[in-house]
Design an enzyme around this catalytic site. Structure first.
Site, PDB file in Angstrom:
ATOM      1  N   CYS A   7      65.440  39.096  52.905  1.00 12.94           N
ATOM      2  CA  CYS A   7      66.353  38.091  53.441  1.00 12.94           C
ATOM      3  C   CYS A   7      65.718  36.705  53.455  1.00 12.94           C
ATOM      4  O   CYS A   7      64.494  36.560  53.410  1.00 12.94           O
ATOM      5  CB  CYS A   7      66.776  38.489  54.857  1.00 12.94           C
ATOM      6  SG  CYS A   7      68.319  37.701  55.367  1.00 12.94           S
ATOM      7  N   ASP A 128      68.097  45.622  64.839  1.00 10.73           N
ATOM      8  CA  ASP A 128      67.082  44.580  64.861  1.00 10.73           C
ATOM      9  C   ASP A 128      66.559  44.419  66.279  1.00 10.73           C
ATOM     10  O   ASP A 128      67.140  44.941  67.238  1.00 10.73           O
ATOM     11  CB  ASP A 128      67.701  43.264  64.366  1.00 10.73           C
ATOM     12  CG  ASP A 128      66.662  42.237  63.943  1.00 10.73           C
ATOM     13  OD1 ASP A 128      65.456  42.523  64.036  1.00 10.73           O
ATOM     14  OD2 ASP A 128      67.073  41.144  63.523  1.00 10.73           O
TER      15      ASP A 128
END
Length: 201
Positions: A7, A128
């Site tokens: 990412c 996360d």
């Protein structure tokens, strides 16, 4: 087989690294406060250089769903990742605007967060520890999760293999751990990807 998502791509060099190393997905961050932010126009240019077998994902934080859908419908990204407090109503509304698969992020603090993740109508959930904290959460909380998930938060070449072998996530997502001085580092990307491939084999 666990996939890899890198990412925070924002330079042409990042795309070249990806094309060489072949992660399964890359992420463009469309959240302006992020140091990895890219505009839709810049991401569109980067997408043109991305290998067609690598899936581009757009990361959004509480963005107007019309903006999210527009970026997806323009072909800049193939999937959208929601990283704010978007609820089920938001997801349903977004589905009326685009057919792009939706990833919903959950910050895991307790078993209750995993229950919410398991009940989400999103196509995929991402687990996360927070918004770029670089720390892992208590992985043992995942033991009862009964759906595919993407694991993120504090992953690096040194611990991702263990995560893959123990929990078999659909994918693992990394950003800061494959950077040097805030920019993607080809060597660190290669080490991370190789660690995943070694563990899943």
């Amino acid at each position: 087989m666990t996939e890899v998502k890198i990412c925070g791509m924002r330079r042409l060099e990042d795309i070249h690294y990806a094309n060489e190393l072949r992660p399964d997905m890359i992420g463009f961050v469309f959240w302006r406060p992020s140091k990895r932010y890219v505009s839709a126009d810049d991401a569109s240019e980067l997408r043109l250089s991305l290998d067609t077998e690598i899936t581009p994902v757009g990361v959004f934080v509480d963005e107007d769903p019309r903006v999210v859908a527009d970026i997806a419908e323009r072909g800049i990204v193939d999937m959208v990742q929601l990283h704010g407090v978007e609820d089920e109503e938001y997801i349903h509304g977004l589905r009326r605007l685009t057919d792009a698969p939706i990833i919903r992020t959950f910050c895991v603090r307790s078993e209750e967060d995993l229950v919410k993740a398991s009940e989400s109508s999103a196509d995929m959930v991402l687990l996360d520890n927070g918004k770029g904290t670089g720390q892992t959460f208590d992985w043992t909380l995942m033991r009862d999760l009964r759906r595919d998930f993407i694991l993120s938060g504090g992953l690096s070449a040194s611990n991702v293999g263990d995560a893959v072998r123990r929990f078999h996530p659909h994918a693992v997502d990394v950003s800061s751990a494959v950077e040097t001085d805030g920019f993607k580092d080809r060597s660190k990307m290669e080490q991370f990807i190789n660690a995943v491939r070694s563990a899943r084999s």
